[in-house]
Write an enzyme that holds these catalytic residues in place. Sequence first.
Site, PDB file in Angstrom:
ATOM      1  N   SER A 176       0.813  -1.218   0.000  1.00 13.72           N
ATOM      2  CA  SER A 176       0.000   0.000   0.000  1.00 13.72           C
ATOM      3  C   SER A 176       0.841   1.260   0.000  1.00 13.72           C
ATOM      4  CB  SER A 176      -0.940   0.031   1.203  1.00 13.72           C
ATOM      5  OG  SER A 176      -2.114  -0.663   0.892  1.00 13.72           O
TER       6      SER A 176
ATOM      7  N   THR B  50      -0.766   2.338   4.530  1.00 15.17           N
ATOM      8  CA  THR B  50      -0.008   3.588   4.550  1.00 15.17           C
ATOM      9  C   THR B  50       1.029   3.626   5.663  1.00 15.17           C
ATOM     10  OG1 THR B  50      -1.899   4.798   3.737  1.00 15.17           O
ATOM     11  CG2 THR B  50      -0.312   6.079   4.990  1.00 15.17           C
TER      12      THR B  50
ATOM     13  N   THR C  54       1.667   6.796   0.646  1.00 14.45           N
ATOM     14  CA  THR C  54       0.746   5.685   0.371  1.00 14.45           C
ATOM     15  C   THR C  54       0.458   5.562  -1.116  1.00 14.45           C
ATOM     16  OG1 THR C  54      -1.388   4.750   1.057  1.00 14.45           O
ATOM     17  CG2 THR C  54      -1.379   7.081   0.520  1.00 14.45           C
TER      18      THR C  54
ATOM     19  N   ARG D 207      -8.672   9.643  -7.535  1.00 11.91           N
ATOM     20  CA  ARG D 207      -9.001   9.765  -6.101  1.00 11.91           C
ATOM     21  C   ARG D 207      -7.744  10.156  -5.293  1.00 11.91           C
ATOM     22  NH1 ARG D 207      -7.269   7.058  -1.077  1.00 11.91           N
ATOM     23  NH2 ARG D 207      -9.015   7.112   0.355  1.00 11.91           N
TER      24      ARG D 207
ATOM     25  N   THR E 258      -3.752   6.328   9.289  1.00 14.17           N
ATOM     26  CA  THR E 258      -3.870   5.284   8.285  1.00 14.17           C
ATOM     27  C   THR E 258      -5.309   4.783   8.301  1.00 14.17           C
ATOM     28  OG1 THR E 258      -3.050   3.125   7.554  1.00 14.17           O
ATOM     29  CG2 THR E 258      -3.050   3.507   9.918  1.00 14.17           C
ATOM     30  N   GLY E 259      -5.726   4.165   7.211  1.00 15.94           N
ATOM     31  CA  GLY E 259      -7.095   3.674   7.148  1.00 15.94           C
ATOM     32  C   GLY E 259      -7.902   4.425   6.109  1.00 15.94           C
TER      33      GLY E 259
END
Length: 333
Positions: free
Chosen positions: A90, A193, A211, A221, A244-245
Amino acid sequence: MPSRRKFLVQTFIGGLAAGLGCRYAYANTMLSGQIIHNTLAPSLPIVISTWSHGIAANEMAMKVLKNKGKSLDAVEQGVRVSEADPLVESVGYGGFPDASGEVTLDACIMAPDGNAGSVSCLKHIMHPVSVARRVMEKTPHVMLTGEGAYKFALDQGFEPTNLLTPKMEKAFQKWKNSGLRYAPNANWENHDTIGLLAIDEQGDIAGACTTSGMAFKHPGRVGDSPIIGAGLFVDNEVGAATATGEGEAVMKTLGSFLIVELMRQGYSPQQACEQAVHRIAIKLKPHPNFQIGYIAMNKAGETGAYAYAPGFQYAHYQGDKNELYNSGSMQNH
Ligand code: ASP
């Protein structure tokens, strides 16, 4: 709520202890099943980063710091390790592509003096964090995106690279043939990330975040990671935080900025991370697969980490210990 006075006293004691060279003078406290790095008298430098690939990134960042390097160089060098590692799926080279099969990268960096640089939707460049640093240092801007960011990178001497590894090309074909549509899935352990925060021997804090974003995202995006205040925020008077997430939730709540502002009000890094996750839970009504994780550090060298769902890990390096911890989470299962 912790008082500002208490925070200032802690900061003063921490600074004093660091100044006196009180190494290894911190204690790890077990609180509600998780380790809090309780550093009333922390030994500097300290590095903290997201996920298990943070261990290798911390290693590099600490090498810079132990050679008397500055936190800004440490955070850049640290996250470059993840960017170049094809096994980290990622971040950077070897990251998952978007829904058109292209790997597009988001990154930012923030210095102790408050300066910041960022790139988003950057293609073909192995080290977006270093391009972000050039944006910060060589332009009057904070953020460059897409084609403009790519041209700037080439002008700065960065080499174009094919970021799509054979493994990811296969994964993309499989996803395309499955007829599945994009769905956020941000809790793939070890594959997310990297956000890295460092405080150097002088007590100066910097941060970096990089990331390839959510796998199979819509082309164009941009997530939270390159947005100053969302994926990363540093205020050298107070502390720093990174995320992160599922980036959309972090952007809607400006999570890293929120954490730093809570620490300014006297919250510990741990309490501030918890508050930022709670804010998302209350405001955004997360879906069943939702995940978000924050890490934070304050000027006294205390650190914190918290996630929405279980599974988030972070790497913490202080003294001679570079270790991986499970973060606490709002949901227990
Ligand atoms: N925060 C990143 C994004 O939304 C994804 C991640 O951390 O896995 O792009």
